[in-house]
Scaffold this active site. Structure first.
Site, short mmCIF file in Angstrom:
data_model
loop_
_atom_site.label_atom_id
_atom_site.label_comp_id
_atom_site.label_asym_id
_atom_site.label_seq_id
_atom_site.Cartn_x
_atom_site.Cartn_y
_atom_site.Cartn_z
N GLU A 126 0.88 4.31 -13.02
CA GLU A 126 0.07 4.03 -11.83
C GLU A 126 -0.89 5.16 -11.50
O GLU A 126 -1.94 4.94 -10.91
CB GLU A 126 0.98 3.75 -10.64
CG GLU A 126 0.26 3.16 -9.45
CD GLU A 126 1.20 2.47 -8.47
OE1 GLU A 126 0.99 2.64 -7.26
OE2 GLU A 126 2.14 1.77 -8.91
N ASP A 146 4.49 1.77 -10.68
CA ASP A 146 5.65 1.88 -9.79
C ASP A 146 6.44 0.57 -9.78
O ASP A 146 5.87 -0.52 -9.77
CB ASP A 146 5.20 2.21 -8.36
CG ASP A 146 4.84 3.69 -8.22
OD1 ASP A 146 4.97 4.43 -9.20
OD2 ASP A 146 4.43 4.09 -7.11
N TYR A 169 13.23 6.90 -6.25
CA TYR A 169 12.09 6.08 -5.84
C TYR A 169 12.07 5.86 -4.33
O TYR A 169 13.06 5.43 -3.74
CB TYR A 169 12.17 4.73 -6.56
CG TYR A 169 10.97 3.84 -6.33
CD1 TYR A 169 9.75 4.13 -6.90
CD2 TYR A 169 11.08 2.71 -5.52
CE1 TYR A 169 8.65 3.30 -6.70
CE2 TYR A 169 9.99 1.88 -5.31
CZ TYR A 169 8.77 2.19 -5.89
OH TYR A 169 7.69 1.38 -5.68
#
Length: 628
Positions: free
Chosen positions: A7, A103, A301
């Site tokens: 990303e 992501d 995350y």
């Protein structure tokens, strides 16, 4: 050769290092059978209305609604160079397949797929789905790449979210702007959020404080209070009766003990709330700090809505807790009960936010201050969540005198349990004697605990004692407080909950990943201001924001309706409802709005005519009066 698309550049570099793609090229890295490149956020975006028809360059009510069929996409002007790099790499003859490494969430899925489709790529791709940027997690992820088809429904939900936001934003913004003569930005999630802030402000401004009176006296060293009186004279008469009676009788003295369970681990919203409460961070600051820690491999995350870990993380979590305890210099023996944070059924895409083992070797002097604070919160929450329950003893005293009941309450932490580790890491260290005893009274001005420890018989039921120093205390009722980001995030998370069945998984406005952006946009476009001290900032609607909500119909500002749409997006993701049905509902709402809305009378006072004289000399080419 596999083409890996991340990303952003920093993530691509971390992936490339682990899989051995060490040769730097223009816009990508290569080596060991891999090419690793990156997007820069959203490279592809929905086309503007004028792309479909030149007439949409001007904002006219009669041209609404705008429903593209099909939707078209364009390359973002500022990222054309990187898009071309990706497109050329996809076409390389030695590239057999791709790895989607954006992501692992709804937006990441959308970013990759739009680039893939815009470039016309047909080559097969697999999904890298990881919750940590640690080297081991990356290696395991590449060893266990997921079939792309497993995430088709996630992409479908992402498309629905993006297109629904576009349809509501474009149509409602143009509609209300043409009706009221100036640009009025409207959003599917933004406007209901603004409505909550405006409604709270209206409650505060419309609040009329009322005086109330209580009678306070001292019994055996404890301050006790009567119920409230609305009329001062009644309270004064009670004082006279107490003086005449002189004696009070203990009618109840109860001591009870309860356990306070350890807190749950952090999801993004709960972390943002605590960071705002403790440090005054905005939701966006917290997300940015946590994202940076994630990319530095210090936390897992961040954009998660789960507060649990999966059942197979038992041993790794226990080891991590020991490492974190040692890192923060906590030397006392503490039991670690990981079972209370493990629940695979409550983990969908990603588990809760926790620190990684890399933190144990981290040099804190190299971590920026804001990130240190977030890392401290995440670590403290991990260790406290696996600790013992705290034990709290509560005291309730009732005294009868002159025909009235007087009360006092107090409590103390008799066994701190999980609080010890949290307090240690967050810098709220107690001295060893106090920490060991755990006796920390809340409401100590009443003195109940001190009296009981000195002589418990003094507060025994039925005992008569002198009623000393009775007096009238005057107070005023107070309105609700303005929203802070902490309380607004909580309200967004629970919005519409009362109108949904208990089994619904996700209630509220927006998602953990989008709420910060919604708040920031409200501030940026001038609908909301931050006011207050450096640490405690309140979100206050501007005149412009209040005026917008004043003319908005219920279906646009309804938190319940928008929360219901958010739930339906989750159902699209799970194939419980068809994406076409969701989009049809959005379109029906827009058509109904345009056909039935009646302008609010007197709105000319809310939205005075715009002055254009200063723009006459240099008008924006091709712009309508609503855009100038």
């Amino acid at each position: 050769m596999k083409l890996v698309i991340a990303e952003k550049p920093s993530v691509a570099q971390s992936l490339a290092k682990v899989i051995g793609a060490n040769q730097k090229k223009d816009g990508y890295l290569e080596g060991n059978g891999y090419i690793v490149s990156w997007c820069v956020g959203h490279l592809i975006e929905l086309a503007n209305p004028e792309y479909y028809d030149e007439k949409y360059k001007k904002w006219r009510k009669e041209d609404l609604p705008i429903f593209p069929a099909p939707f078209s996409y364009q390359v973002t002007a500022s990222t054309k160079k990187q898009y071309q790099v990706l497109k050329d790499l996809m076409k390389r003859s030695d590239v057999d397949s791709l790895v989607e490494a954006t992501d692992a969430g709804r937006e990441g899925e959308l970013i990759f797929r739009l680039v893939y489709k815009q470039a016309g790529c047909k080559k097969p791709f697999e999904r890298l789905w990881i919750s940590s940027m640690e080297d081991k997690a990356i290696k395991d992820g590449f060893a266990n790449l997921k079939p792309s088809a497993d995430y088709d429904d996630l992409y479908e939900a992402a498309l629905c979210r993006e297109r629904a936001d576009w349809l509501v934003g474009i149509n409602a913004t143009r509609f209300f702007s043409t009706v009221y003569g100036q640009t009025l930005n409207v959003g599917r999630v933004m406007t209901p959020t603004l409505a909550m802030i405006v409604e709270r402000e209206a409650e505060i401004k419309g609040f009329k404080p009322e005086n109330f009176y209580t009678v306070q006296m001292m019994v055996s060293g404890v301050v006790v209070n009567s119920e409230r009186f609305k009329i001062k004279q009644e309270a004064e008469e009670l004082v006279e009766k107490i003086n005449a009676a002189d004696k009070a009788r203990i009618s109840k003295m109860e001591t009870s003990t309860r356990q306070e369970k350890p807190p749950l681990l952090y999801d993004l919203t709960s972390l943002q709330r605590d960071a705002n409460k403790y440090y005054g961070f905005t939701a966006q600051q917290t997300l940015d700090y946590t994202q940076s820690l994630y990319e530095k491999k210090f936390v897992t995350y961040p954009r998660t809505d789960s507060r649990y870990l999966t059942d197979d993380m038992d041993d790794s979590t226990a080891r991590l807790c020991c490492l974190m305890k040692d890192k923060y210099g906590y030397t006392k023996m503490v039991p670690i009960s990981t079972k209370q944070v493990l629940n695979s059924s409550k983990v969908s895409d990603h588990h809760a936010i926790i620190p990684t083992e890399n933190v144990s070797d981290a040099d804190y002097s190299e971590i920026p201050s804001g990130e240190q604070k977030i890392l401290g919160l995440v670590t403290a929450r991990l260790l406290s969540s696996v600790g013992d329950p705290a034990e709290i003893t509560e005291y309730a005293l009732e005294v009868e005198c002159a025909g009235e009941v007087f009360k006092a309450k107090s409590k103390c932490i008799t066994s701190p349990g999980w609080h010890l580790l949290e307090d240690w890491i967050l810098g709220k260290k107690q001295d060893d004697e106090e920490a060991d005893s755990g006796k920390k009274e809340d409401g100590g001005s009443h003195g109940i605990l001190e009296i009981l420890e000195a002589d418990a018989s003094l507060l025994s039921e039925g005992r008569e004692l002198p009623a000393r120093d009775p007096k009238v205390k005057e107070g005023k009722t107070t309105p609700k407080k303005r929203f802070t980001e902490d309380s607004l995030l909580s309200a967004m998370e629970s919005a519409g909950a009362k109108d949904m069945p208990d089994e619904v998984e996700r209630k509220g406005l927006g998602t953990p990943a989008t709420r910060a952006g919604v708040i920031e946009k409200l501030v940026r476009i001038g609908f909301v201001e931050r006011q207050g001290s450096k640490k405690t900032k309140y979100l206050v609607p501007t005149e412009k924001g209040t005026s917008l909500i004043t003319v908005m119909p219920e279906q646009i500002q309804s938190a319940s309706m928008t929360a219901e749409w958010e739930q339906k997006l989750l159902e699209v993701e799970k194939q419980d409802i068809a994406s076409e049905d969701f989009m049809a509902e959005i379109k029906d709402m827009i058509v109904d709005l345009i056909e039935t809305y009646e302008p609010v009378k007197g709105a000319d006072k809310l939205f005075p005519p715009r002055q254009y004289k200063q723009y006459k000399k240099y008008p924006k080419k091709g712009a309508s009066r609503w855009q100038r």
